[in-house]
Design a protein around this motif. Structure first.
Motif, mmCIF file in Angstrom:
data_model
loop_
_atom_site.group_PDB
_atom_site.id
_atom_site.type_symbol
_atom_site.label_atom_id
_atom_site.label_comp_id
_atom_site.label_asym_id
_atom_site.label_seq_id
_atom_site.Cartn_x
_atom_site.Cartn_y
_atom_site.Cartn_z
ATOM 1 N N LEU A 1 12.914 -14.680 0.316
ATOM 2 C CA LEU A 1 11.886 -15.241 -0.326
ATOM 3 C C LEU A 1 12.407 -15.952 -1.632
ATOM 4 C CD1 LEU A 1 8.967 -14.711 -1.583
ATOM 5 C CD2 LEU A 1 9.680 -12.654 -2.530
ATOM 6 N N ALA B 1 0.413 -11.400 -3.793
ATOM 7 C CA ALA B 1 0.294 -10.948 -2.594
ATOM 8 C C ALA B 1 1.061 -9.776 -2.201
ATOM 9 C CB ALA B 1 1.385 -12.128 -1.767
ATOM 10 N N ALA C 1 -1.305 -6.854 -0.410
ATOM 11 C CA ALA C 1 -0.895 -6.216 0.815
ATOM 12 C C ALA C 1 -0.718 -4.615 0.519
ATOM 13 C CB ALA C 1 0.478 -6.506 1.391
ATOM 14 N N PRO D 1 4.959 -19.715 1.962
ATOM 15 C CA PRO D 1 6.205 -18.660 2.422
ATOM 16 C C PRO D 1 6.338 -17.810 1.313
ATOM 17 C CG PRO D 1 6.803 -20.969 2.520
ATOM 18 C CD PRO D 1 5.584 -21.145 2.100
ATOM 19 N N ALA D 2 5.886 -17.913 0.066
ATOM 20 C CA ALA D 2 6.087 -16.838 -1.050
ATOM 21 C C ALA D 2 5.200 -15.845 -0.781
ATOM 22 C CB ALA D 2 5.697 -17.683 -2.492
ATOM 23 N N VAL D 3 3.848 -16.092 -0.384
ATOM 24 C CA VAL D 3 2.788 -15.249 -0.037
ATOM 25 C C VAL D 3 3.222 -14.248 1.150
ATOM 26 C CG1 VAL D 3 0.455 -15.015 0.800
ATOM 27 C CG2 VAL D 3 1.062 -16.471 -1.170
ATOM 28 N N LEU D 4 3.469 -15.145 2.198
ATOM 29 C CA LEU D 4 3.697 -14.316 3.478
ATOM 30 C C LEU D 4 4.888 -13.527 3.412
ATOM 31 C CD1 LEU D 4 2.626 -17.095 5.935
ATOM 32 C CD2 LEU D 4 1.223 -14.901 5.330
ATOM 33 N N PHE D 5 5.950 -13.905 2.972
ATOM 34 C CA PHE D 5 7.183 -12.865 2.794
ATOM 35 C C PHE D 5 6.933 -11.833 2.012
ATOM 36 C CE2 PHE D 5 9.882 -17.399 3.907
ATOM 37 C CZ PHE D 5 9.108 -17.019 5.172
ATOM 38 N N SER D 6 6.402 -12.238 0.768
ATOM 39 C CA SER D 6 6.112 -11.168 -0.152
ATOM 40 C C SER D 6 5.463 -9.873 0.318
ATOM 41 C CB SER D 6 5.452 -11.521 -1.401
ATOM 42 O OG SER D 6 5.341 -10.446 -2.455
ATOM 43 N N ALA D 7 4.457 -10.344 1.097
ATOM 44 C CA ALA D 7 3.650 -9.285 1.630
ATOM 45 C C ALA D 7 4.267 -8.548 2.945
ATOM 46 C CB ALA D 7 2.240 -10.006 2.279
ATOM 47 N N LEU D 8 5.177 -9.346 3.652
ATOM 48 C CA LEU D 8 6.059 -8.698 4.463
ATOM 49 C C LEU D 8 6.794 -7.783 3.924
ATOM 50 C CD1 LEU D 8 5.582 -9.433 7.676
ATOM 51 C CD2 LEU D 8 7.518 -10.926 7.258
ATOM 52 N N ILE D 9 7.375 -7.930 3.022
ATOM 53 C CA ILE D 9 8.520 -7.298 2.300
ATOM 54 C C ILE D 9 7.831 -6.062 1.839
ATOM 55 C CG2 ILE D 9 9.780 -6.872 0.171
ATOM 56 C CD1 ILE D 9 10.275 -9.996 0.346
ATOM 57 N N VAL D 10 6.576 -5.651 1.309
ATOM 58 C CA VAL D 10 6.107 -4.673 0.606
ATOM 59 C C VAL D 10 5.601 -4.000 1.993
ATOM 60 C CG1 VAL D 10 5.460 -5.348 -1.606
ATOM 61 C CG2 VAL D 10 3.812 -5.714 0.055
ATOM 62 N N VAL D 11 4.936 -4.585 2.887
ATOM 63 C CA VAL D 11 4.490 -3.733 3.868
ATOM 64 C C VAL D 11 5.776 -3.091 4.802
ATOM 65 C CG1 VAL D 11 3.415 -4.085 6.349
ATOM 66 C CG2 VAL D 11 2.559 -5.136 4.355
ATOM 67 N N MET D 12 6.661 -3.935 4.930
ATOM 68 C CA MET D 12 7.946 -3.326 5.548
ATOM 69 C C MET D 12 8.595 -2.136 4.982
ATOM 70 S SD MET D 12 9.649 -6.177 7.671
ATOM 71 C CE MET D 12 9.964 -7.575 6.658
ATOM 72 N N THR D 13 8.392 -2.377 3.658
ATOM 73 C CA THR D 13 9.121 -1.272 2.712
ATOM 74 C C THR D 13 8.254 -0.034 2.501
ATOM 75 O OG1 THR D 13 10.095 -3.068 1.516
ATOM 76 C CG2 THR D 13 10.471 -1.157 0.535
#
Lengths: 249, 94
Positions: free
Chosen positions: A183, A199, A203, B35-47
């Protein structure tokens, strides 16, 4: 899979490529360990070996596979399994617009490359400074990750519960950390930072209220404040990807 | 499973072909922010996510250490091993 013809003229040189591919390989190996877990999990849920192997080779979207197997394990129907898995896979369609400029132009290689459009390949590709090294990172991660994921799930399915859970080794923290690293290049601009923060908020807010997969899709609305910020302060310099794809005066 | 394989491949193809072209033509400036949006969302969900709930556990500390390593421009391998070992160590002592 062949790269674009200009690939061996990589201006950053062999050293940069070696470093790039080493990073890609590290990601693939970590995914391989998750593949082992997937194999163990699927086997425990009653999937036989051929089905596990075929699923990892053809579906090739980790989160979706876990979701599908999880639903079946909980006694859900095949339809429910496919539904929740495809919901998680929908974000791969959103990666398409991000990576398509780096993919080969001719239709057949492009359709082949499409199979490898997942979280990790997209992330490694867009972390690179230009289109050519992006494609190199994309296919190298794609191929090595596919091999690791499949060998992992095969090993997991065969070895079954002999292995301990990956949580013991903290592997579940490795993936978000990888994406933090990937990121980093996208939050150099104010608009990028706004997009990332919004985001994350969307989320997080959506997790308790929606099925898995939905929070990440809802987060796409975070581009709205980010686009506003970029519109309001257009002098904010864009990253390389912005110049390549957005690049408007 | 055939439906699942076809569906997930179909979504990927859709992204690099039709959808990709439309998004790029109509919403060009948006693509560079994805990318900023999807990766950031992925990070918080996975964390923070476990079985549909927000949970604070050893992962959060591990990812924090990983983020610190990223900020200090450490190589990816250091980021991964750092976040893993901190998380594993915390789980061992708690």
């Amino acid at each position: 899979m062949a790269g674009p013809p200009t690939e061996n003229m990589d201006p950053a040189g062999d050293g940069a490529r070696r470093r790039r591919r080493r990073d890609c390989l590290v990601v693939s190996l970590a995914v391989g360990v998750i593949g082992v877990t997937f194999g163990v999990f699927a086997e425990a849920a009653g999937f036989d070996l051929p089905r596990i192997v075929v699923m990892s080779a053809l579906v090739f979207t980790g989160a979706s596979q876990f979701a599908a197997v999880g639903v079946v394990d909980d006694g859900g129907t095949g339809g429910a399994a496919v539904g929740s898995a495809l919901l998680l896979a929908t974000r791969n369609a959103l990666y398409g617009p991000v990576v398509r400029k780096m993919l080969p132009d001719s239709p057949l290689p492009r359709l082949g490359a499409a199979h490898f459009v997942i979280d990790e390949t997209t992330a490694m590709a867009v972390a690179q400074p230009d289109r050519r090294s992006g494609w190199d990172a994309f296919w190298f991660t794609g191929v090595t990750l596919w091999i690791c994921w499949n060998l992992g799930s095969l090993a997991g399915a065969v070895l079954g519960g002999v292995l301990s859970t990956p949580e013991t080794w903290g592997l579940d923290a490795a993936f978000p950390a990888i994406f933090v690293a990937l990121l980093a290049t996208h939050v150099r601009t104010v608009a990028g930072r706004v997009a990332a923060v919004a985001a994350a908020a969307v989320a997080l807010g959506a997790v308790p209220f929606s099925a898995s997969g939905i929070p990440i899709l809802l987060a796409v609305f975070a581009v709205i404040p980010a686009l506003y910020v970029r519109h309001r302060w257009p002098s904010d310099s864009e990253g390389l990807l912005g110049n390549e794809s957005g690049g408007r005066p | 499973m055939i439906v699942l394989a076809a569906g997930s491949y179909g979504l990927k193809v859709l992204g690099v072909t039709a959808l990709g072209a439309v998004v790029e033509r109509r919403l060009g400036p948006l693509v560079s922010l994805l990318p900023a949006v999807l990766f950031s969302a992925l990070i918080v969900v996975m964390t923070f996510e476990t079985a549909g709930e927000l949970v604070l556990d050893a992962r959060v500390v591990g990812v924090g250490v990983g983020a610190l390593a990223v900020w200090r421009k450490a190589p990816l391998l250091v980021v991964i091993v750092g976040s893993m070992s901190v998380t594993a160590a915390l789980r061992l002592i708690t």
